[in-house]
Motif scaffolding. Structure first.
Motif, PDB file in Angstrom:
ATOM      1  N   PRO A 212       0.888  -1.350  -0.163  1.00  0.00           N
ATOM      2  CA  PRO A 212       0.120   0.025   0.037  1.00  0.00           C
ATOM      3  C   PRO A 212       0.846   1.012   0.123  1.00  0.00           C
ATOM      4  N   GLN A 213       1.079   2.261  -1.400  1.00  0.00           N
ATOM      5  CA  GLN A 213       2.289   2.948  -1.181  1.00  0.00           C
ATOM      6  C   GLN A 213       1.297   4.216  -1.711  1.00  0.00           C
ATOM      7  N   SER A 214      -0.141   5.008  -0.811  1.00  0.00           N
ATOM      8  CA  SER A 214      -0.426   5.217  -1.963  1.00  0.00           C
ATOM      9  C   SER A 214      -0.046   6.863  -1.924  1.00  0.00           C
ATOM     10  N   SER A 215       1.052   7.313  -1.610  1.00  0.00           N
ATOM     11  CA  SER A 215       1.960   8.449  -2.078  1.00  0.00           C
ATOM     12  C   SER A 215       2.412   8.116  -3.399  1.00  0.00           C
ATOM     13  N   LYS A 216       3.094   7.194  -3.609  1.00  0.00           N
ATOM     14  CA  LYS A 216       3.544   6.725  -4.782  1.00  0.00           C
ATOM     15  C   LYS A 216       2.926   6.288  -5.794  1.00  0.00           C
ATOM     16  N   ILE A 217       1.812   6.046  -5.824  1.00  0.00           N
ATOM     17  CA  ILE A 217       0.902   5.787  -7.099  1.00  0.00           C
ATOM     18  C   ILE A 217       0.340   6.503  -7.056  1.00  0.00           C
ATOM     19  N   PHE A 218       0.308   7.872  -8.664  1.00  0.00           N
ATOM     20  CA  PHE A 218      -0.442   8.423  -9.438  1.00  0.00           C
ATOM     21  C   PHE A 218      -1.853   7.625 -10.396  1.00  0.00           C
ATOM     22  N   VAL A 219      -2.242   8.414 -10.421  1.00  0.00           N
ATOM     23  CA  VAL A 219      -3.752   8.028 -11.064  1.00  0.00           C
ATOM     24  C   VAL A 219      -3.152   9.152 -12.545  1.00  0.00           C
ATOM     25  N   GLN A 220      -2.900   9.284 -13.649  1.00  0.00           N
ATOM     26  CA  GLN A 220      -3.247   9.950 -14.596  1.00  0.00           C
ATOM     27  C   GLN A 220      -3.401   8.911 -15.896  1.00  0.00           C
ATOM     28  N   PRO A 221      -5.406   9.455 -16.638  1.00  0.00           N
ATOM     29  CA  PRO A 221      -6.022   8.654 -17.875  1.00  0.00           C
ATOM     30  C   PRO A 221      -4.778   8.353 -18.701  1.00  0.00           C
ATOM     31  N   GLN A 222      -5.275   7.857 -19.358  1.00  0.00           N
ATOM     32  CA  GLN A 222      -4.569   8.142 -21.000  1.00  0.00           C
ATOM     33  C   GLN A 222      -4.839   8.662 -21.772  1.00  0.00           C
ATOM     34  N   GLY A 223      -4.855   9.775 -23.004  1.00  0.00           N
ATOM     35  CA  GLY A 223      -4.992  11.100 -23.645  1.00  0.00           C
ATOM     36  C   GLY A 223      -5.441   9.243 -25.379  1.00  0.00           C
ATOM     37  N   ILE A 224      -6.531  10.371 -25.807  1.00  0.00           N
ATOM     38  CA  ILE A 224      -6.779   9.878 -27.126  1.00  0.00           C
ATOM     39  C   ILE A 224      -6.530  10.924 -28.331  1.00  0.00           C
ATOM     40  N   GLN A 225      -5.971  10.547 -29.288  1.00  0.00           N
ATOM     41  CA  GLN A 225      -5.610  11.345 -30.235  1.00  0.00           C
ATOM     42  C   GLN A 225      -6.156  10.968 -31.009  1.00  0.00           C
ATOM     43  N   THR A 226      -7.342  11.087 -32.275  1.00  0.00           N
ATOM     44  CA  THR A 226      -8.425  11.094 -33.264  1.00  0.00           C
ATOM     45  C   THR A 226      -7.676  12.121 -34.062  1.00  0.00           C
ATOM     46  N   GLU A 227      -7.529  11.987 -35.553  1.00  0.00           N
ATOM     47  CA  GLU A 227      -7.766  13.108 -36.203  1.00  0.00           C
ATOM     48  C   GLU A 227      -8.682  12.096 -37.665  1.00  0.00           C
ATOM     49  N   VAL A 228      -9.736  12.850 -38.352  1.00  0.00           N
ATOM     50  CA  VAL A 228     -10.715  13.138 -39.383  1.00  0.00           C
ATOM     51  C   VAL A 228      -9.493  12.657 -39.609  1.00  0.00           C
ATOM     52  N   THR A 229     -10.077  12.039 -41.039  1.00  0.00           N
ATOM     53  CA  THR A 229      -9.947  11.426 -42.540  1.00  0.00           C
ATOM     54  C   THR A 229     -10.623  11.107 -43.121  1.00  0.00           C
ATOM     55  N   GLU A 230     -10.588  12.603 -43.750  1.00  0.00           N
ATOM     56  CA  GLU A 230     -11.687  12.893 -45.113  1.00  0.00           C
ATOM     57  C   GLU A 230     -12.373  12.211 -46.207  1.00  0.00           C
ATOM     58  N   THR A 231     -11.679  11.295 -46.375  1.00  0.00           N
ATOM     59  CA  THR A 231     -12.760  10.217 -47.655  1.00  0.00           C
ATOM     60  C   THR A 231     -13.140   9.523 -46.383  1.00  0.00           C
ATOM     61  N   PHE A 232     -12.860   9.315 -44.922  1.00  0.00           N
ATOM     62  CA  PHE A 232     -13.946   8.512 -44.926  1.00  0.00           C
ATOM     63  C   PHE A 232     -15.042   8.503 -44.538  1.00  0.00           C
ATOM     64  N   CYS A 233     -15.750   7.371 -44.888  1.00  0.00           N
ATOM     65  CA  CYS A 233     -17.812   7.108 -44.953  1.00  0.00           C
ATOM     66  C   CYS A 233     -18.083   6.341 -43.935  1.00  0.00           C
ATOM     67  N   TRP A 234     -18.654   6.948 -43.487  1.00  0.00           N
ATOM     68  CA  TRP A 234     -19.201   6.177 -42.062  1.00  0.00           C
ATOM     69  C   TRP A 234     -20.598   4.802 -42.594  1.00  0.00           C
ATOM     70  N   THR A 235     -21.099   5.731 -43.465  1.00  0.00           N
ATOM     71  CA  THR A 235     -22.538   5.134 -44.067  1.00  0.00           C
ATOM     72  C   THR A 235     -21.797   3.661 -44.891  1.00  0.00           C
TER      73      THR A 235
ATOM     74  N   LEU B  19     -19.990   1.056 -42.600  1.00  0.00           N
ATOM     75  CA  LEU B  19     -21.201   0.331 -41.927  1.00  0.00           C
ATOM     76  C   LEU B  19     -21.714  -0.894 -42.733  1.00  0.00           C
ATOM     77  N   ARG B  20     -21.498  -0.660 -44.187  1.00  0.00           N
ATOM     78  CA  ARG B  20     -22.497  -1.348 -44.920  1.00  0.00           C
ATOM     79  C   ARG B  20     -21.491  -2.081 -44.976  1.00  0.00           C
ATOM     80  N   SER B  21     -19.862  -1.827 -45.718  1.00  0.00           N
ATOM     81  CA  SER B  21     -18.582  -3.506 -45.610  1.00  0.00           C
ATOM     82  C   SER B  21     -18.638  -3.885 -44.678  1.00  0.00           C
TER      83      SER B  21
END
Length: 282
Positions: free
Chosen positions: A128-151, A154-156
């Protein structure tokens, strides 16, 4: 500052993606970070020899207390560790590994957990090392793809809904391998799908373990649940429709993503196809 960064670097895994992202942030902060696969080293002495032969290293970092952190037990530079899910979900169950992990946690300057739950479990199963363990959620980086078609995407994948905007699509990014077997979701999600046909589960990821992938395909086909774009074969309507919607992605798809492997909010014990968990966790 120059850091040695050890992590399990199997291709296409969350560990690899996470390690590369952390390395990038360290270097953007003006430091030098040498990322090495923990599998390259046989013992802590190997890493100690590396650091003693290269005095420019001033610190070290590791992902996974057992897989990589144990290799830092003999080093003379300060180091930090980042918990992996395997540390708490699997390795603590093995007494020899748990003892080593406790030693790593005691020696580390700090430890990082990606969730509060992971920190709580680490304090229960390890020192139990509460002072030693830090919580840091992972970040998520997304990038828009102009040629992507959601419809079309899903159909594919087999979705034939007339109004795609009304669908509730749960997208699970997960490489298909035995330790990350995502198919335990199928039965429960199938029931949920039958209650509301707008609920769709799509599993997308690389075939990391070809042998396991072949086993899964064989099991699924033997149960009559899936044939590539086949008509229903008399199997359960629930399973057929859910699997047909995800079949290309689940068993044959490929993805390059910025997502790590630690985003799940729920945990399920055991392996195999009989596991149960809430579909809401997806």
């Amino acid at each position: 500052m120059k850091l040695l960064f050890l992590a399990p670097l199997s291709p296409k895994t969350g560990n690899h993606t996470t390690a590369e992202r952390i390395r990038s942030h360290i270097e953007l902060a003006g430091h030098t970070c040498e990322l090495r696969d923990a599998g390259e080293f046989q013992s802590p002495a190997d890493v100690a020899d590396l650091l003693s032969g290269n005095p420019s290293f001033q610190a070290a970092l590791a992902i996974h207390l057992f897989k990589a952190g144990r290799l830092l037990l003999d080093v003379q530079v300060p180091f930090g560790v980042i918990f992996g899910g395997t540390d708490i979900n699997e390795d603590v169950k093995v007494e020899q590994k748990r003892v080593v992990m406790e030693q790593v946690l005691l020696r580390a300057r700090f430890a990082v957990a990606f969730t509060d739950k992971l920190k709580e479990e680490a304090e229960i199963f390890l020192v139990p090392q509460s002072s030693k363990i830090f919580v840091q959620p992972q970040g998520i980086q997304t990038e828009v793809t102009e040629t992507f078609c959601w419809t079309e995407f899903l159909r594919s994948s087999g979705v034939r809904s007339k109004n795609v905007d009304e669908l509730r699509v749960f997208l699970l990014v997960c490489g298909l391998r035995r330790v990350k077997d995502p198919l335990y979701l199928v039965e429960d999600f199938s029931e949920w799908h039958c209650e509301n046909m707008q609920n769709i589960l799509v599993i997308i990821g690389p075939k990391i373990d070809p042998v396991f992938t072949a086993e899964v395909e064989a099991v699924v086909k033997s149960r009559g649940l899936l044939g590539p774009r086949d008509e229903p074969t008399g199997a359960s309507c629930c399973h057929e429709k859910v699997l047909r919607r995800g079949q290309q992605l689940c068993l044959r798809g490929h993805v390059s993503s910025h997502l790590g492997g630690h985003g799940s909010q729920g945990t399920c014990g055991g392996q195999g196809y009989s596991r149960k968990c809430s579909c809401g966790a997806a």
